[in-house]
Design a protein around this motif. Sequence first.
Motif, PDB file in Angstrom:
ATOM      1  N   TRP A  81     -21.761 -12.828  13.699  1.00 30.96           N
ATOM      2  CA  TRP A  81     -22.144 -10.626  13.104  1.00 30.96           C
ATOM      3  C   TRP A  81     -22.819  -9.957  13.618  1.00 30.96           C
ATOM      4  CZ3 TRP A  81     -19.583 -11.435   7.397  1.00 30.96           C
ATOM      5  CH2 TRP A  81     -18.485 -11.998   7.511  1.00 30.96           C
ATOM      6  N   ARG A  82     -24.561 -10.955  13.616  1.00 32.80           N
ATOM      7  CA  ARG A  82     -25.113  -9.960  13.956  1.00 32.80           C
ATOM      8  C   ARG A  82     -25.685  -8.196  13.218  1.00 32.80           C
ATOM      9  NH1 ARG A  82     -24.341  -9.760  20.529  1.00 32.80           N
ATOM     10  NH2 ARG A  82     -24.284 -11.692  20.694  1.00 32.80           N
ATOM     11  N   THR A  83     -25.715  -9.107  11.447  1.00 37.53           N
ATOM     12  CA  THR A  83     -25.481  -7.471  11.280  1.00 37.53           C
ATOM     13  C   THR A  83     -27.148  -7.270  10.978  1.00 37.53           C
ATOM     14  OG1 THR A  83     -26.600  -9.292   9.564  1.00 37.53           O
ATOM     15  CG2 THR A  83     -24.519  -8.438   9.669  1.00 37.53           C
ATOM     16  N   GLU A  84     -27.479  -6.208  10.809  1.00 36.76           N
ATOM     17  CA  GLU A  84     -28.560  -5.215  10.370  1.00 36.76           C
ATOM     18  C   GLU A  84     -29.280  -5.681   8.876  1.00 36.76           C
ATOM     19  OE1 GLU A  84     -29.577  -2.172  12.965  1.00 36.76           O
ATOM     20  OE2 GLU A  84     -28.300  -2.694  14.316  1.00 36.76           O
ATOM     21  N   ALA A  85     -30.629  -6.149   7.971  1.00 35.54           N
ATOM     22  CA  ALA A  85     -30.081  -6.024   7.095  1.00 35.54           C
ATOM     23  C   ALA A  85     -31.021  -4.968   6.148  1.00 35.54           C
ATOM     24  CB  ALA A  85     -30.692  -7.235   6.306  1.00 35.54           C
ATOM     25  N   VAL A  86     -31.292  -3.947   5.053  1.00 39.96           N
ATOM     26  CA  VAL A  86     -31.858  -3.951   4.767  1.00 39.96           C
ATOM     27  C   VAL A  86     -32.596  -4.014   3.530  1.00 39.96           C
ATOM     28  CG1 VAL A  86     -32.039  -1.245   4.074  1.00 39.96           C
ATOM     29  CG2 VAL A  86     -30.824  -1.265   5.699  1.00 39.96           C
ATOM     30  N   GLY A  87     -33.920  -3.749   3.213  1.00 37.88           N
ATOM     31  CA  GLY A  87     -34.061  -3.916   1.773  1.00 37.88           C
ATOM     32  C   GLY A  87     -34.341  -5.143   1.166  1.00 37.88           C
ATOM     33  N   PRO A  88     -34.219  -5.809   0.553  1.00 37.92           N
ATOM     34  CA  PRO A  88     -34.712  -7.172  -0.003  1.00 37.92           C
ATOM     35  C   PRO A  88     -33.079  -8.184  -0.656  1.00 37.92           C
ATOM     36  CG  PRO A  88     -35.619  -5.727  -1.731  1.00 37.92           C
ATOM     37  CD  PRO A  88     -35.117  -4.640  -1.128  1.00 37.92           C
ATOM     38  N   GLN A  89     -32.591  -8.912   0.022  1.00 35.18           N
ATOM     39  CA  GLN A  89     -31.943  -9.819  -0.025  1.00 35.18           C
ATOM     40  C   GLN A  89     -31.870 -10.412  -1.157  1.00 35.18           C
ATOM     41  OE1 GLN A  89     -28.992  -8.769   3.204  1.00 35.18           O
ATOM     42  NE2 GLN A  89     -30.604  -7.562   2.217  1.00 35.18           N
ATOM     43  N   ALA A  90     -31.267  -9.705  -1.671  1.00 35.04           N
ATOM     44  CA  ALA A  90     -31.116 -11.051  -3.027  1.00 35.04           C
ATOM     45  C   ALA A  90     -30.243 -10.224  -4.266  1.00 35.04           C
ATOM     46  CB  ALA A  90     -32.394 -11.798  -3.855  1.00 35.04           C
ATOM     47  N   LEU A  91     -29.417 -10.855  -5.104  1.00 36.88           N
ATOM     48  CA  LEU A  91     -28.912 -10.386  -6.211  1.00 36.88           C
ATOM     49  C   LEU A  91     -29.531 -10.021  -6.682  1.00 36.88           C
ATOM     50  CD1 LEU A  91     -25.749  -9.762  -6.774  1.00 36.88           C
ATOM     51  CD2 LEU A  91     -26.292 -12.409  -8.593  1.00 36.88           C
ATOM     52  N   ALA A  92     -29.961  -9.092  -7.578  1.00 38.51           N
ATOM     53  CA  ALA A  92     -30.787  -8.373  -8.776  1.00 38.51           C
ATOM     54  C   ALA A  92     -30.157  -7.224  -9.579  1.00 38.51           C
ATOM     55  CB  ALA A  92     -31.832  -7.795  -8.307  1.00 38.51           C
ATOM     56  N   PRO A  93     -29.990  -7.625 -11.071  1.00 36.66           N
ATOM     57  CA  PRO A  93     -30.086  -6.976 -12.445  1.00 36.66           C
ATOM     58  C   PRO A  93     -29.960  -5.365 -12.235  1.00 36.66           C
ATOM     59  CG  PRO A  93     -31.494  -7.994 -12.821  1.00 36.66           C
ATOM     60  CD  PRO A  93     -32.214  -8.363 -11.312  1.00 36.66           C
ATOM     61  N   GLY A  94     -29.286  -5.113 -12.672  1.00 34.42           N
ATOM     62  CA  GLY A  94     -29.085  -3.533 -12.719  1.00 34.42           C
ATOM     63  C   GLY A  94     -28.142  -2.921 -11.472  1.00 34.42           C
ATOM     64  N   ARG A  95     -28.524  -3.766 -10.549  1.00 37.30           N
ATOM     65  CA  ARG A  95     -27.498  -2.995  -9.063  1.00 37.30           C
ATOM     66  C   ARG A  95     -26.288  -3.733  -9.093  1.00 37.30           C
ATOM     67  NH1 ARG A  95     -31.122  -1.349  -6.331  1.00 37.30           N
ATOM     68  NH2 ARG A  95     -30.231  -0.485  -4.487  1.00 37.30           N
ATOM     69  N   THR A  96     -25.817  -2.385  -8.218  1.00 37.46           N
ATOM     70  CA  THR A  96     -23.747  -2.337  -8.411  1.00 37.46           C
ATOM     71  C   THR A  96     -24.170  -2.687  -7.385  1.00 37.46           C
ATOM     72  OG1 THR A  96     -22.904  -0.651  -9.756  1.00 37.46           O
ATOM     73  CG2 THR A  96     -21.333  -1.125  -8.386  1.00 37.46           C
ATOM     74  N   TYR A  97     -23.184  -3.834  -6.165  1.00 38.32           N
ATOM     75  CA  TYR A  97     -22.578  -4.115  -5.052  1.00 38.32           C
ATOM     76  C   TYR A  97     -22.240  -3.453  -4.203  1.00 38.32           C
ATOM     77  CZ  TYR A  97     -27.660  -6.548  -5.586  1.00 38.32           C
ATOM     78  OH  TYR A  97     -29.036  -6.854  -6.007  1.00 38.32           O
ATOM     79  N   TYR A  98     -21.557  -3.997  -3.058  1.00 39.83           N
ATOM     80  CA  TYR A  98     -19.653  -3.095  -2.563  1.00 39.83           C
ATOM     81  C   TYR A  98     -19.930  -4.388  -1.417  1.00 39.83           C
ATOM     82  CZ  TYR A  98     -16.945   0.167  -1.129  1.00 39.83           C
ATOM     83  OH  TYR A  98     -15.065   1.002  -1.117  1.00 39.83           O
ATOM     84  N   LEU A  99     -18.953  -4.302  -1.358  1.00 39.63           N
ATOM     85  CA  LEU A  99     -18.872  -5.419  -0.077  1.00 39.63           C
ATOM     86  C   LEU A  99     -17.687  -4.623   0.418  1.00 39.63           C
ATOM     87  CD1 LEU A  99     -19.733  -7.827   1.752  1.00 39.63           C
ATOM     88  CD2 LEU A  99     -17.704  -9.269   0.628  1.00 39.63           C
ATOM     89  N   LYS A 100     -17.390  -4.490   1.913  1.00 39.15           N
ATOM     90  CA  LYS A 100     -16.495  -4.289   1.965  1.00 39.15           C
ATOM     91  C   LYS A 100     -16.713  -4.029   3.923  1.00 39.15           C
ATOM     92  CE  LYS A 100     -14.759   0.557   3.583  1.00 39.15           C
ATOM     93  NZ  LYS A 100     -14.561   2.372   3.292  1.00 39.15           N
ATOM     94  N   PHE A 101     -14.796  -5.358   4.010  1.00 42.37           N
ATOM     95  CA  PHE A 101     -14.380  -5.274   5.257  1.00 42.37           C
ATOM     96  C   PHE A 101     -13.566  -3.860   5.857  1.00 42.37           C
ATOM     97  CE2 PHE A 101     -11.671  -8.492   3.389  1.00 42.37           C
ATOM     98  CZ  PHE A 101     -10.458  -7.858   3.886  1.00 42.37           C
ATOM     99  N   THR A 102     -13.407  -3.966   7.222  1.00 44.25           N
ATOM    100  CA  THR A 102     -12.506  -3.170   7.466  1.00 44.25           C
ATOM    101  C   THR A 102     -11.446  -3.883   8.863  1.00 44.25           C
ATOM    102  OG1 THR A 102     -13.653  -2.180   9.171  1.00 44.25           O
ATOM    103  CG2 THR A 102     -13.438  -0.978   7.412  1.00 44.25           C
TER     104      THR A 102
END
Length: 176
Positions: free
Chosen positions: A107-128
């Motif tokens: 997929w050749r993704t470009e990551a930003v920031g820590p790549q781990a599940l963290a408490p207090g965060r809401t995650y949003y996954l979206k595909f089109t």
Amino acid sequence: MKRVGVTAVGVTAGVGLLSACSPAQLPLAAAWLDTDGRPVALVRPCGHDRAGSIHLSSWTADETADGASGTPEGQGSDTGWGTPLVGPHGEPFGTTTFPLFEPPRSWRTEAVGPQALAPGRTYYLKFTVPGGAVVHYSGVLDFTAKDLTSLHSGQVWADGRAMSRDDFDDLVDDKC
């Protein structure tokens, strides 16, 4: 008088067709923790449809304009990943299961920031899923670490709640 009615109907239909509307956002993704405690995601486009892009973003409640979590449309994310084109040559993808913070290399993704599940965060996954020159529909999922850690064996998080994998399959079938 009959012509006026026909003209009015034609103008109304034309305006409706030319008006921009957002593509449908459907609950076509699920997440859970694997046996090692790593978050895993499943994206499932409808039928034989193929998705053309996928993104993961996250935020904390204090990062939203009103102090409450919501969809991140239009706001930045300091952790996540994404790509406008997936596959080794930009090919679209179908149903795929993958570790959430380790998407397929093709997929050749470009990551930003820590790549781990963290408490207090809401995650949003979206595909089109493209439909010609526009987006036909989007598959979306939002969740927190607490949502995933609260799941029982055999459950996934989708559509804002815990459910069995069979219930998720039924949900996707109903939405598609």
